[in-house]
Design a protein around this motif. Structure first.
Motif, PDB file in Angstrom:
ATOM      1  N   ARG A   1       0.819  -1.215   0.000  1.00 31.13           N
ATOM      2  CA  ARG A   1       0.000   0.000   0.000  1.00 31.13           C
ATOM      3  C   ARG A   1       0.855   1.268   0.000  1.00 31.13           C
ATOM      4  O   ARG A   1       0.330   2.365   0.163  1.00 31.13           O
ATOM      5  CB  ARG A   1      -0.956  -0.029   1.186  1.00 31.13           C
ATOM      6  N   GLY A   2       2.157   1.094  -0.186  1.00 31.10           N
ATOM      7  CA  GLY A   2       3.018   2.248  -0.403  1.00 31.10           C
ATOM      8  C   GLY A   2       3.906   2.655   0.750  1.00 31.10           C
ATOM      9  O   GLY A   2       4.647   3.640   0.647  1.00 31.10           O
ATOM     10  N   VAL A   3       3.867   1.924   1.870  1.00 33.27           N
ATOM     11  CA  VAL A   3       4.773   2.227   2.982  1.00 33.27           C
ATOM     12  C   VAL A   3       6.136   1.635   2.629  1.00 33.27           C
ATOM     13  O   VAL A   3       6.263   0.438   2.408  1.00 33.27           O
ATOM     14  CB  VAL A   3       4.245   1.647   4.307  1.00 33.27           C
ATOM     15  N   GLU A   4       7.159   2.474   2.587  1.00 32.12           N
ATOM     16  CA  GLU A   4       8.456   2.044   2.057  1.00 32.12           C
ATOM     17  C   GLU A   4       9.455   1.633   3.132  1.00 32.12           C
ATOM     18  O   GLU A   4      10.353   0.833   2.873  1.00 32.12           O
ATOM     19  CB  GLU A   4       9.061   3.171   1.221  1.00 32.12           C
ATOM     20  N   GLY A   5       9.349   2.214   4.334  1.00 30.62           N
ATOM     21  CA  GLY A   5      10.327   1.940   5.373  1.00 30.62           C
ATOM     22  C   GLY A   5       9.710   1.322   6.607  1.00 30.62           C
ATOM     23  O   GLY A   5       8.494   1.419   6.838  1.00 30.62           O
TER      24      GLY A   5
ATOM     25  N   GLU B   1      14.247  -6.445  11.506  1.00 33.56           N
ATOM     26  CA  GLU B   1      15.063  -6.056  10.355  1.00 33.56           C
ATOM     27  C   GLU B   1      15.052  -7.158   9.293  1.00 33.56           C
ATOM     28  O   GLU B   1      14.930  -6.878   8.093  1.00 33.56           O
ATOM     29  CB  GLU B   1      16.502  -5.742  10.768  1.00 33.56           C
ATOM     30  N   LYS B   2      15.128  -8.402   9.710  1.00 32.21           N
ATOM     31  CA  LYS B   2      15.077  -9.516   8.740  1.00 32.21           C
ATOM     32  C   LYS B   2      13.740  -9.547   8.023  1.00 32.21           C
ATOM     33  O   LYS B   2      13.661  -9.784   6.809  1.00 32.21           O
ATOM     34  CB  LYS B   2      15.341 -10.838   9.463  1.00 32.21           C
ATOM     35  N   LEU B   3      12.663  -9.326   8.770  1.00 28.63           N
ATOM     36  CA  LEU B   3      11.338  -9.281   8.154  1.00 28.63           C
ATOM     37  C   LEU B   3      11.240  -8.127   7.157  1.00 28.63           C
ATOM     38  O   LEU B   3      10.655  -8.263   6.077  1.00 28.63           O
ATOM     39  CB  LEU B   3      10.257  -9.126   9.223  1.00 28.63           C
TER      40      LEU B   3
ATOM     41  N   PHE C   1      11.200  -3.572   2.584  1.00 28.11           N
ATOM     42  CA  PHE C   1      11.251  -2.289   3.261  1.00 28.11           C
ATOM     43  C   PHE C   1      12.709  -1.873   3.452  1.00 28.11           C
ATOM     44  O   PHE C   1      13.576  -2.734   3.641  1.00 28.11           O
ATOM     45  CB  PHE C   1      10.660  -2.384   4.677  1.00 28.11           C
ATOM     46  N   PHE C   2      12.990  -0.581   3.439  1.00 29.59           N
ATOM     47  CA  PHE C   2      14.264  -0.149   4.008  1.00 29.59           C
ATOM     48  C   PHE C   2      14.049  -0.010   5.520  1.00 29.59           C
ATOM     49  O   PHE C   2      12.922   0.014   6.010  1.00 29.59           O
ATOM     50  CB  PHE C   2      14.781   1.144   3.355  1.00 29.59           C
ATOM     51  N   VAL C   3      15.146   0.087   6.278  1.00 25.64           N
ATOM     52  CA  VAL C   3      15.080  -0.002   7.743  1.00 25.64           C
ATOM     53  C   VAL C   3      15.536   1.307   8.380  1.00 25.64           C
ATOM     54  O   VAL C   3      16.536   1.899   7.965  1.00 25.64           O
ATOM     55  CB  VAL C   3      15.962  -1.168   8.244  1.00 25.64           C
TER      56      VAL C   3
ATOM     57  N   LEU D   1      17.704   5.515   4.560  1.00 22.47           N
ATOM     58  CA  LEU D   1      16.723   6.558   4.256  1.00 22.47           C
ATOM     59  C   LEU D   1      17.138   7.487   3.120  1.00 22.47           C
ATOM     60  O   LEU D   1      16.341   7.786   2.223  1.00 22.47           O
ATOM     61  CB  LEU D   1      16.447   7.382   5.524  1.00 22.47           C
ATOM     62  N   LEU D   2      18.375   7.946   3.128  1.00 24.79           N
ATOM     63  CA  LEU D   2      18.814   8.971   2.185  1.00 24.79           C
ATOM     64  C   LEU D   2      18.571   8.613   0.720  1.00 24.79           C
ATOM     65  O   LEU D   2      18.107   9.472  -0.059  1.00 24.79           O
ATOM     66  CB  LEU D   2      20.287   9.318   2.411  1.00 24.79           C
TER      67      LEU D   2
END
Length: 281
Positions: free
Chosen positions: A209-213, A230-232, A238-240, A275-276
């Motif tokens: 649904r568009g959540v990236e992190g 983090e593994k999930l 996802f980025f962490v 994030l960057l």
């Protein structure tokens, strides 16, 4: 050392945005995201102070999302301009927050407590009122010894004076953050109160649904659980991120700027490697 989740007194934090930036600089924090609850009121002051302190500033927000279990908080990191859609969501959430506050006062009165919303507001002028302010109010009235006891006995989910508050729609919130130039990140996912067995399917849906992190590292979780998150996150693309969720020593003495689960310093990789690249698109 960095910190990608922190609060000022524009929402329920102890320090003004400028004071918070000063404290972060004193601690050696080089990158800081201010993510106040349902408001962007502190971002201009924080940004100006961060520039003077030579801190890389990440303007953000933390939105309360409507969800069937636990609590879903959505971070918007790197918001560069506040879209009309995000402003509408903020206005609705702030209205819902006030309605909830009136409900909590009503519950206190039903229990014979001499309480008034005006008295509570007088303790925190020009502040949006939330549960941490209620906790301080209960300490002031000598109904509890400290703020943690206020939550444990009266204000936490399921306790006698707790009132649910409406959240924003996830899909609309994701779009509003993107429209504002930001990146959507799920905060402290264990707050969803899901079993590990259900977490896979739910995270797959949220990412779709568009959540990236995903904020895998949070002081409210055990280190082993953060590593599992983090593994999930990697498994679901996802980025962490990592944060302290710092509100101030008087509000949560166990949380420290620039530190996350197990007292770990927050590593620069969560900004520069994670994030960057998403902020730079």
């Amino acid at each position: 050392m960095i910190d990608l989740h922190i609060h000022t007194n524009a929402s329920d934090g102890q320090y003004s945005p400028a004071e918070l930036i000063q404290k972060a600089a004193e601690k050696g924090v080089s990158v800081l995201a201010v993510t106040d609850h349902d408001t962007v009121a502190g971002l201009a002051e924080a940004g100006a102070s961060a520039e003077k302190a030579d801190i890389t500033f990440v303007p953000g927000i933390e939105l309360n999302i409507e969800w069937p279990t636990g609590e879903f908080h959505l971070l918007g990191l790197g918001i560069r301009n506040i879209s009309s859609s995000l402003r509408e969501i903020i206005t609705a959430l702030q209205k819902n927050r006030e309605e909830r506050n009136f409900g909590m006062i009503a519950k206190m009165k039903e229990d014979g407590i001499d309480a008034s919303y005006e008295e509570l507001q007088a303790l925190f002028p020009a502040r949006p009122i939330g549960r941490p302010h209620f906790a301080a109010y209960l300490v002031e009235k000598k109904l509890v010894r400290n703020r943690q006891q206020a939550f444990d006995k009266y204000l936490a989910k399921g306790r006698k004076w707790y009132v649910d508050r409406a959240g924003a729609n996830l899909d609309e919130s994701v779009q509003a953050i993107v429209d504002s130039g930001g990146v959507p990140v799920i905060a402290h996912p264990l707050s969803l109160y899901l079993s590990w067995g259900r977490m896979d399917d739910v995270l797959e849906d949220i990412h779709g649904r568009g959540v990236e992190g995903l904020e895998a590292y949070h002081p409210g979780a055990r280190e082993v659980d953060c590593e599992r998150l983090e593994k999930l996150a990697r498994a679901h693309n996802f980025f962490v991120t990592a944060g302290s969720d710092f509100h101030g020593e008087k509000i949560r003495a166990d949380r420290k700027i620039g530190h996350t689960c197990g007292g770990r310093k927050i590593d620069d990789r969560f900004y520069y490697d994670e994030l960057l690249p998403h902020l730079s698109r």
